[in-house]
Write a protein that holds these residues in place. Structure first.
Motif, PDB file in Angstrom:
ATOM      1  N   GLU A 141      27.863  96.833 105.267  1.00  0.00           N
ATOM      2  CA  GLU A 141      28.211  98.148 104.715  1.00  0.00           C
ATOM      3  C   GLU A 141      28.666  98.017 103.260  1.00  0.00           C
ATOM      4  N   LEU A 142      29.477  97.013 102.972  1.00  0.00           N
ATOM      5  CA  LEU A 142      29.938  96.774 101.604  1.00  0.00           C
ATOM      6  C   LEU A 142      28.773  96.414 100.691  1.00  0.00           C
ATOM      7  N   GLY A 143      27.851  95.598 101.194  1.00  0.00           N
ATOM      8  CA  GLY A 143      26.660  95.238 100.421  1.00  0.00           C
ATOM      9  C   GLY A 143      25.783  96.435 100.125  1.00  0.00           C
ATOM     10  N   ASN A 144      25.587  97.296 101.111  1.00  0.00           N
ATOM     11  CA  ASN A 144      24.791  98.514 100.912  1.00  0.00           C
ATOM     12  C   ASN A 144      25.410  99.409  99.840  1.00  0.00           C
ATOM     13  N   ALA A 145      26.737  99.507  99.831  1.00  0.00           N
ATOM     14  CA  ALA A 145      27.416 100.322  98.816  1.00  0.00           C
ATOM     15  C   ALA A 145      27.186  99.740  97.430  1.00  0.00           C
ATOM     16  N   ALA A 146      27.228  98.413  97.309  1.00  0.00           N
ATOM     17  CA  ALA A 146      26.998  97.766  96.013  1.00  0.00           C
ATOM     18  C   ALA A 146      25.563  97.972  95.557  1.00  0.00           C
ATOM     19  N   VAL A 147      24.608  97.825  96.471  1.00  0.00           N
ATOM     20  CA  VAL A 147      23.191  98.009  96.133  1.00  0.00           C
ATOM     21  C   VAL A 147      22.923  99.444  95.688  1.00  0.00           C
ATOM     22  N   GLU A 148      23.543 100.386  96.331  1.00  0.00           N
ATOM     23  CA  GLU A 148      23.367 101.799  95.970  1.00  0.00           C
ATOM     24  C   GLU A 148      23.790 102.039  94.520  1.00  0.00           C
ATOM     25  N   LYS A 149      24.865 101.406  94.084  1.00  0.00           N
ATOM     26  CA  LYS A 149      25.327 101.556  92.698  1.00  0.00           C
ATOM     27  C   LYS A 149      24.330 100.961  91.708  1.00  0.00           C
ATOM     28  N   LEU A 150      23.550  99.978  92.157  1.00  0.00           N
ATOM     29  CA  LEU A 150      22.573  99.315  91.291  1.00  0.00           C
ATOM     30  C   LEU A 150      21.194  99.975  91.309  1.00  0.00           C
ATOM     31  N   LYS A 151      21.017 100.987  92.143  1.00  0.00           N
ATOM     32  CA  LYS A 151      19.706 101.611  92.330  1.00  0.00           C
ATOM     33  C   LYS A 151      19.043 102.046  91.015  1.00  0.00           C
ATOM     34  N   PRO A 152      19.752 102.735  90.109  1.00  0.00           N
ATOM     35  CA  PRO A 152      19.103 103.114  88.851  1.00  0.00           C
ATOM     36  C   PRO A 152      18.638 101.904  88.030  1.00  0.00           C
ATOM     37  N   LEU A 153      19.419 100.854  88.013  1.00  0.00           N
ATOM     38  CA  LEU A 153      19.017  99.646  87.287  1.00  0.00           C
ATOM     39  C   LEU A 153      17.844  98.954  87.960  1.00  0.00           C
ATOM     40  N   ASN A 154      17.834  98.914  89.298  1.00  0.00           N
ATOM     41  CA  ASN A 154      16.706  98.319  90.017  1.00  0.00           C
ATOM     42  C   ASN A 154      15.410  99.053  89.697  1.00  0.00           C
ATOM     43  N   GLU A 155      15.473 100.369  89.640  1.00  0.00           N
ATOM     44  CA  GLU A 155      14.287 101.164  89.314  1.00  0.00           C
ATOM     45  C   GLU A 155      13.832 100.887  87.880  1.00  0.00           C
ATOM     46  N   GLU A 156      14.781 100.785  86.963  1.00  0.00           N
ATOM     47  CA  GLU A 156      14.441 100.485  85.572  1.00  0.00           C
ATOM     48  C   GLU A 156      13.816  99.100  85.447  1.00  0.00           C
ATOM     49  N   MET A 157      14.386  98.102  86.113  1.00  0.00           N
ATOM     50  CA  MET A 157      13.860  96.739  86.038  1.00  0.00           C
ATOM     51  C   MET A 157      12.474  96.646  86.667  1.00  0.00           C
ATOM     52  N   GLY A 158      12.194  97.488  87.659  1.00  0.00           N
ATOM     53  CA  GLY A 158      10.890  97.495  88.299  1.00  0.00           C
ATOM     54  C   GLY A 158       9.759  97.882  87.363  1.00  0.00           C
ATOM     55  N   LYS A 159      10.077  98.524  86.264  1.00  0.00           N
ATOM     56  CA  LYS A 159       9.062  98.916  85.278  1.00  0.00           C
ATOM     57  C   LYS A 159       8.509  97.709  84.520  1.00  0.00           C
ATOM     58  N   TYR A 160       9.222  96.587  84.550  1.00  0.00           N
ATOM     59  CA  TYR A 160       8.832  95.421  83.757  1.00  0.00           C
ATOM     60  C   TYR A 160       7.941  94.442  84.508  1.00  0.00           C
ATOM     61  N   GLY A 161       7.755  94.654  85.781  1.00  0.00           N
ATOM     62  CA  GLY A 161       6.884  93.768  86.536  1.00  0.00           C
ATOM     63  C   GLY A 161       7.162  93.846  88.016  1.00  0.00           C
ATOM     64  N   LYS A 162       6.303  93.185  88.755  1.00  0.00           N
ATOM     65  CA  LYS A 162       6.406  93.178  90.211  1.00  0.00           C
ATOM     66  C   LYS A 162       7.468  92.168  90.636  1.00  0.00           C
ATOM     67  N   MET A 163       8.351  92.596  91.524  1.00  0.00           N
ATOM     68  CA  MET A 163       9.386  91.715  92.016  1.00  0.00           C
ATOM     69  C   MET A 163       9.055  91.329  93.458  1.00  0.00           C
ATOM     70  N   ILE A 164       9.024  90.033  93.704  1.00  0.00           N
ATOM     71  CA  ILE A 164       8.783  89.507  95.042  1.00  0.00           C
ATOM     72  C   ILE A 164      10.086  88.879  95.507  1.00  0.00           C
ATOM     73  N   ASP A 165      10.559  89.311  96.648  1.00  0.00           N
ATOM     74  CA  ASP A 165      11.836  88.837  97.164  1.00  0.00           C
ATOM     75  C   ASP A 165      11.596  87.886  98.320  1.00  0.00           C
ATOM     76  N   LYS A 166      12.012  86.630  98.150  1.00  0.00           N
ATOM     77  CA  LYS A 166      11.923  85.637  99.217  1.00  0.00           C
ATOM     78  C   LYS A 166      13.330  85.126  99.485  1.00  0.00           C
ATOM     79  N   TYR A 167      13.707  85.140 100.749  1.00  0.00           N
ATOM     80  CA  TYR A 167      15.072  84.812 101.132  1.00  0.00           C
ATOM     81  C   TYR A 167      15.206  83.363 101.566  1.00  0.00           C
TER      82      TYR A 167
END
Length: 89
Positions: free
Chosen positions: A57-83
Motif C-alpha cells: 500500500e505504501l509503495g502504491n502511494a509512492a508510485v502514484e505520486k510519480l505517475k506524471p514523471l513516469n508518463e513524461e519519461m515514457g516519451k523518451y523511449g520504451k521501458m522494459i521492466d525485468k525484476y
C-alpha cells in the motif's frame, strides 16, 4: 533521469538510492538501465510485497505520486521492466 526523475524516486521511496547504467559492450550496448539500491531488506519490504513484483500500500502511494514523471519519461523511449533482487556480497 538523474536530475529530475531519480530525486523524486528517492524522495518518495526513503532509503532507496537510484543509479543509471549505460551499456558499453555486449547485448546491452547503447542501452540505459537503472539500479535501485535499498538500505536494507526492511526498506525494500516497506514498498514491495514478498514476491517482489507488486507494491505494498505504501509503495502504491509512492508510485502514484510519480505517475506524471513516469508518463513524461515514457516519451523518451520504451521501458522494459525485468525484476531481480540482487544482494551485494
Amino acid at each position: 533521469m538523474k536530475d529530475k526523475y531519480f530525486p523524486e524516486v528517492e524522495k518518495n521511496f526513503p532509503g532507496v538510492k537510484c543509479y543509471v547504467l549505460k551499456g558499453i559492450r555486449g547485448e546491452g550496448v547503447d542501452c540505459i538501465s537503472f539500479v535501485y539500491v535499498f538500505q536494507s531488506d526492511e526498506v525494500r519490504n516497506k514498498f514491495w510485497k514478498a514476491e517482489g513484483t507488486s507494491y505494498t500500500e505504501l509503495g502504491n502511494a509512492a508510485v502514484e505520486k510519480l505517475k506524471p514523471l513516469n508518463e513524461e519519461m515514457g516519451k523518451y523511449g520504451k521501458m522494459i521492466d525485468k525484476y531481480t533482487d540482487w544482494v551485494v556480497q
